[in-house]
Design an enzyme around this catalytic site. Structure first.
Site: not given
Ligand SMILES: NC(=O)c1ccc[n+]([C@@H]2O[C@H](COP(=O)([O-])OP(=O)(O)OC[C@H]3O[C@@H](n4cnc5c(N)ncnc54)[C@H](OP(=O)(O)O)[C@@H]3O)[C@@H](O)[C@H]2O)c1
Length: 267
Positions: A134-135, A110, A161, A73
């Site tokens: 989240g970020a 997305d 943050p 991506k």
């Molecule tokens: N429904 C859909 O179409 C769709 C599409 C895309 C993604 N998703 C889902 O979205 C979710 C996130 O994916 P992503 O690609 O955004 O992941 P990512 O880029 O790895 O981001 C993860 C996020 O979760 C936070 N996080 C992870 N572990 C944590 C913890 N133990 N405590 C507090 N915060 C935590 C991270 O905070 P930090 O920044 O502090 O690490 C960050 O904000 C996944 O479950 C994915 O399957 C769904």
């Protein structure tokens, strides 16, 4: 699906690994439903070969475009001719259209999928206040899309943050008049509460926000699709909130991808 012929428009999805992808099935269902002469197939491309694969795809005259998923991506941005402003600011794209002259245009759907999912459920986001936990990748896309769709204000809260501050700054660079603050785990006082973190996928995960502060007037939304009923959504329902599941975000992207790729008219 229509019989594949010399007139059939080709589409694909680029991924590594590839076995788990579901987009071709959904795209082909759509093509069959609307009688479109197209086919979507999985393209397994390893990161080291991505540039060569994309260069080849650019030369396929009957290619309409490709869906992009993990781990390509971000890398795809450097391999196309045009990146939409929002995809550039997010730093990632999940769809590439091939124009008739071979130009490749990358965009990120997305967040728009999330907003379209809410709209389809009868919830226009315009004028509503939104809290986003989240970020990361999903939250970035949703943050931009919520502001683009006209939320009255957006609060971003993240474990780290600095990443929330960075997301705020990037959204403001595209939407200078937006009202955005970096918040705490407390979601009180927002119409929409969105989990954009990965917390909730695994049993025993911490909650992504302080659910004791939820009130029944709030709509609590997930990005997580599996499990359907995350601990957050169960806690929200126990507090009397309405909930919105993670699945519509992906389902609505099929429609948006078809629009971007010229298969159906844009809504
Ligand atoms: N429904 C859909 O179409 C769709 C599409 C895309 C993604 N998703 C889902 O979205 C979710 C996130 O994916 P992503 O690609 O955004 O992941 P990512 O880029 O790895 O981001 C993860 C996020 O979760 C936070 N996080 C992870 N572990 C944590 C913890 N133990 N405590 C507090 N915060 C935590 C991270 O905070 P930090 O920044 O502090 O690490 C960050 O904000 C996944 O479950 C994915 O399957 C769904």
């Amino acid at each position: 699906m229509k019989e594949i012929s010399g007139n059939t428009r080709l589409f694909g999805i680029l991924a590594d690994p590839i076995h788990h992808v579901k987009t071709p099935q959904r795209m082909n269902e759509l093509f069959a439903k609307i009688g479109f002469d197209g086919v979507c197939v999985p393209f397994h491309a390893r990161p080291d070969n991505l540039a060569a694969v994309v260069d080849g795809l650019r030369r396929l005259e009957n290619l309409g475009g490709v869906i992009i998923t993990m781990p390509h991506k971000t890398a795809i941005l450097d391999l196309v001719d045009e990146v939409t402003p929002v995809a550039r600011k997010i730093g990632a794209a999940n769809v590439v259209r091939r124009d008739a002259d071979g130009r490749l245009v990358a965009h990120m759907l997305d967040g728009e999928g999330f907003v379209r999912g809410l709209l389809t459920a009868g919830v226009p986001v315009q004028g509503k206040s939104a809290y986003l936990a989240g970020a990361g990748g999903a939250a970035n896309a949703i943050g931009f899309a919520l502001v683009q769709a006209g939320v009255s204000r957006l609060t971003i809260a993240n474990r780290t943050p600095a990443k929330a501050e960075d997301l705020k700054a990037r959204i403001l660079s595209l939407h200078p008049d937006a009202k955005i603050t970096v918040g705490t785990p407390d979601p009180a006082g927002h119409d929409l509460v969105v989990n954009g973190t990965s917390l909730g996928m695994k049993e025993g995960d911490a909650l992504p926000l302080d659910t004791s502060r939820l009130t029944p007037d709030q709509l609590v939304c997930e990005v997580i699709m599996q499990p359907k009923d995350t601990a957050l959504l169960l806690a929200a329902q126990a507090k009397g909130c309405k909930v919105h599941y993670g699945a519509p975000m992906l389902a609505c992207q099929i429609e948006l991808m078809a629009e971007m790729l010229g298969v159906v008219p844009t809504k």
